[in-house]
Scaffold this motif. Sequence first.
Motif, short mmCIF file in Angstrom:
data_model
loop_
_atom_site.label_atom_id
_atom_site.label_comp_id
_atom_site.label_asym_id
_atom_site.label_seq_id
_atom_site.Cartn_x
_atom_site.Cartn_y
_atom_site.Cartn_z
N ARG A 5 0.85 -1.20 0.00
CA ARG A 5 0.00 0.00 0.00
C ARG A 5 0.88 1.24 0.00
N ILE A 6 0.41 2.27 -0.70
CA ILE A 6 1.10 3.56 -0.72
C ILE A 6 0.02 4.64 -0.66
N GLU A 7 0.35 5.76 -0.03
CA GLU A 7 -0.58 6.89 0.03
C GLU A 7 0.19 8.14 -0.37
N ILE A 8 -0.42 8.94 -1.23
CA ILE A 8 0.25 10.14 -1.73
C ILE A 8 -0.67 11.35 -1.59
N PRO A 9 -0.09 12.54 -1.37
CA PRO A 9 -0.89 13.77 -1.45
C PRO A 9 -1.33 14.02 -2.89
N SER A 10 -2.43 14.72 -3.06
CA SER A 10 -3.03 14.93 -4.39
C SER A 10 -2.30 16.01 -5.20
#
Length: 133
Positions: A5-10
């Motif tokens: 899983r990875i999460e990035i700012p928009s």
Amino acid sequence: MDTIRIEIPSLSENIRMIESFIDNAKEKFDLEDDIYGNIMIAVTESVNNAITHGNKKNKEKNVSISLFLQDGLIKFIVKDEGEGFNYDDLPDPTAPQNIDKPGGRGIFLMKQLSDEVSFSDEGKTVELCFYMS
């Protein structure tokens, strides 16, 4: 089942992080070039939609991408923090009146390149499935 899983700012420039994420998956799971190409285009298109249309490029909102690998199936789940959209009411980009329009092809492309595409959570979540031969 393998999960990453990875999460990035928009922010649009963060698409590069997604490309690296997919490159790492190609190495880790030994993906064939043809499925890798389809994944790269479909998943980056989905993330771009989440950044641009879902989160409206608000860098305070994140896009999360999860990858699941199980029994010859690789699945990507892309989630945004936007308001969602009506995914059952999309114009056909191949219709004559839409051929010259610059947008509206992302979901069409995702459906062409993925083995399965499904939306949930009022359109804030898209699931892209690819069968590995």
